[in-house]
Scaffold this active site. Structure first.
Site, PDB file in Angstrom:
ATOM      1  N   ARG A  53     -79.421  16.285 -27.951  1.00 46.12           N
ATOM      2  CA  ARG A  53     -79.994  15.025 -27.500  1.00 46.12           C
ATOM      3  C   ARG A  53     -80.747  14.414 -28.675  1.00 46.12           C
ATOM      4  NH1 ARG A  53     -84.154  16.522 -29.156  1.00 46.12           N
ATOM      5  NH2 ARG A  53     -85.245  14.833 -28.149  1.00 46.12           N
ATOM      6  N   ARG A  90     -73.435   9.060 -22.507  1.00 45.32           N
ATOM      7  CA  ARG A  90     -74.826   8.594 -22.473  1.00 45.32           C
ATOM      8  C   ARG A  90     -74.827   7.101 -22.796  1.00 45.32           C
ATOM      9  NH1 ARG A  90     -78.841  12.443 -23.514  1.00 45.32           N
ATOM     10  NH2 ARG A  90     -80.229  10.846 -22.673  1.00 45.32           N
ATOM     11  N   GLN A 203     -89.384  17.424 -23.045  1.00 49.29           N
ATOM     12  CA  GLN A 203     -88.939  17.613 -24.420  1.00 49.29           C
ATOM     13  C   GLN A 203     -90.105  17.768 -25.388  1.00 49.29           C
ATOM     14  OE1 GLN A 203     -87.847  15.121 -22.360  1.00 49.29           O
ATOM     15  NE2 GLN A 203     -85.744  14.520 -22.822  1.00 49.29           N
ATOM     16  N   ASP A 244     -84.071   5.187 -29.064  1.00 50.77           N
ATOM     17  CA  ASP A 244     -82.631   5.308 -28.874  1.00 50.77           C
ATOM     18  C   ASP A 244     -81.901   4.000 -29.160  1.00 50.77           C
ATOM     19  OD1 ASP A 244     -81.881   8.067 -27.246  1.00 50.77           O
ATOM     20  OD2 ASP A 244     -83.952   7.441 -27.019  1.00 50.77           O
TER      21      ASP A 244
END
Length: 365
Positions: A53, A90, A203, A244
């Site tokens: 990720r 994703r 995370q 992102d």
């Protein structure tokens, strides 16, 4: 980065020169394990299930996914099918689309019998470029932070707050938001990091904390809602996050909860920076409101995993049975809340003009 005495990237080509190895991030921090990818379907599963990720690493994995696909079948039909399957894993991280197109487009023009070798070469180039870009982000950001430390008197550690994981585990190496922290710490500047837990997948608690501990950087884990309180009491000197996707107007799409940190930082006059490699800029999307936000499964919210008393990893329920939950994976922080975008080329204002000034009109074409 190093784990023990061995240097690791997060993704690499195995000794057989065709299969790909990744660090299985779903096992961390309780177990360090790697997993081979032997097909494009393996790569898609790794991305979808978050074995890997972080936007840059997702892109690198997709690039190798296309290489594996071309080893399976180098036809036009299989190339299109594999690219589509990888793209669907994703929807939010722009590096995924960027990397797929970076590899796919040259493959369409190459002879079928040369496509596999070309795809592997392009995937390796993407990985090497990512490492170089992120190290440059580290240098740029370290100077920004060093300046902040000197402004504050250089008499105590610089207290940095970060959200989610934007360290080397989110990239091929070095990381984005954590790279400046590594550079600063290695240069001898005293730092301390407040690490948001980052619900629902934690995370920060599982990955960022593990990274910082492995590197020796002092840190304190906090619950997601503690950041504003710490800022109110002067305990945070600067905030930095990854992203992102940054849209053409400078809007920042990042892990859910980033927007709230930016609001708290703005209200308390704490600088709020975003670290990103240039491929994360989505010049084709005008506004943050146009970004598709991934809505993940409810079970991530209603259940949690951790190490049990017997040392094994277990999953436990947090909510009453049958509880409905909503789980958007990302939110969008408007440009007005961003102090600056830290890139491999320098610090840009979070605006279309600011990014074009740094990267040029050609980048936005």
């Amino acid at each position: 980065m190093k784990i023990g005495d061995k240097h690791y990237r997060t993704i690499w080509l195995n000794d057989d020169n065709w299969s790909v190895e990744i660090i299985d991030q779903t096992k961390l921090p309780h177990e360090f394990a790697t997993r081979p990818l032997r097909s494009s379907a393996d790569a898609a599963h790794a991305i979808r299930s978050m074995l890997v990720r972080g936007a840059p690493l997702i892109g690198a994995t997709a690039a190798y996914g296309l290489a594996l696909a071309m080893r399976e079948d180098a036809s036009d039909a299989h190339l299109a099918s594999a690219a589509s399957a990888l793209q669907a894993t994703r929807p939010t991280a722009i590096n995924l689309r960027w990397a797929i197109e970076r590899v796919r487009e040259p493959l369409t023009r190459a002879p079928v019998n040369e496509r596999a070798a070309l795809a592997y070469r392009l995937a390796a180039e993407i990985c090497d470029e990512d490492v170089a870009i992120n190290e440059a982000i580290g240098r740029v950001g370290a100077e920004v932070f060093a300046t902040r430390w000197r402004e504050l008197g250089a008499k105590r550690p610089l207290n940095i707050l970060t959200h989610c994981n934007a360290g080397w585990l989110a990239t091929v190496d070095w990381g984005t938001a954590i790279a400046p922290i590594y550079k600063l710490y290695d240069a001898g500047v005293p730092v301390h990091v407040f690490v948001d837990e980052t619900r629902p997948r934690n995370q920060g608690a599982s990955l960022t904390a593990w990274e910082l501990k492995s590197h020796g950087v002092p840190f304190t884990l906090i619950v997601d809602n503690a950041g504003g309180h710490l800022m109110q009491h002067g305990d945070v000197d600067v905030c930095i996050v990854g992203t992102d996707r940054v849209t053409a107007d400078g809007s920042v799409c990042n892990k859910i909860g980033t927007y709230l940190k930016a609001l708290a930082a703005h209200d308390n006059k704490v600088p709020f920076y975003v670290a990103l490699p240039s491929p994360t800029i989505d010049w084709a999307t005008a506004r943050g409101s146009d970004v598709p936000i991934e809505d993940r499964g409810a079970r991530e919210v209603t259940h949690i995993s951790g190490r049990g008393s017997d040392g094994g990893v277990i999953e436990v329920a947090l909510a009453p049975e049958g509880t409905q939950a909503r789980n958007p994976g990302f939110d969008v922080t408007p440009p007005r809340l961003v102090t600056g975008l830290i890139t491999e080329r320098g610090v840009a204002e979070a605006s279309n003009a600011g990014m074009k000034k740094l990267f040029g009109e050609k980048a936005a074409a």
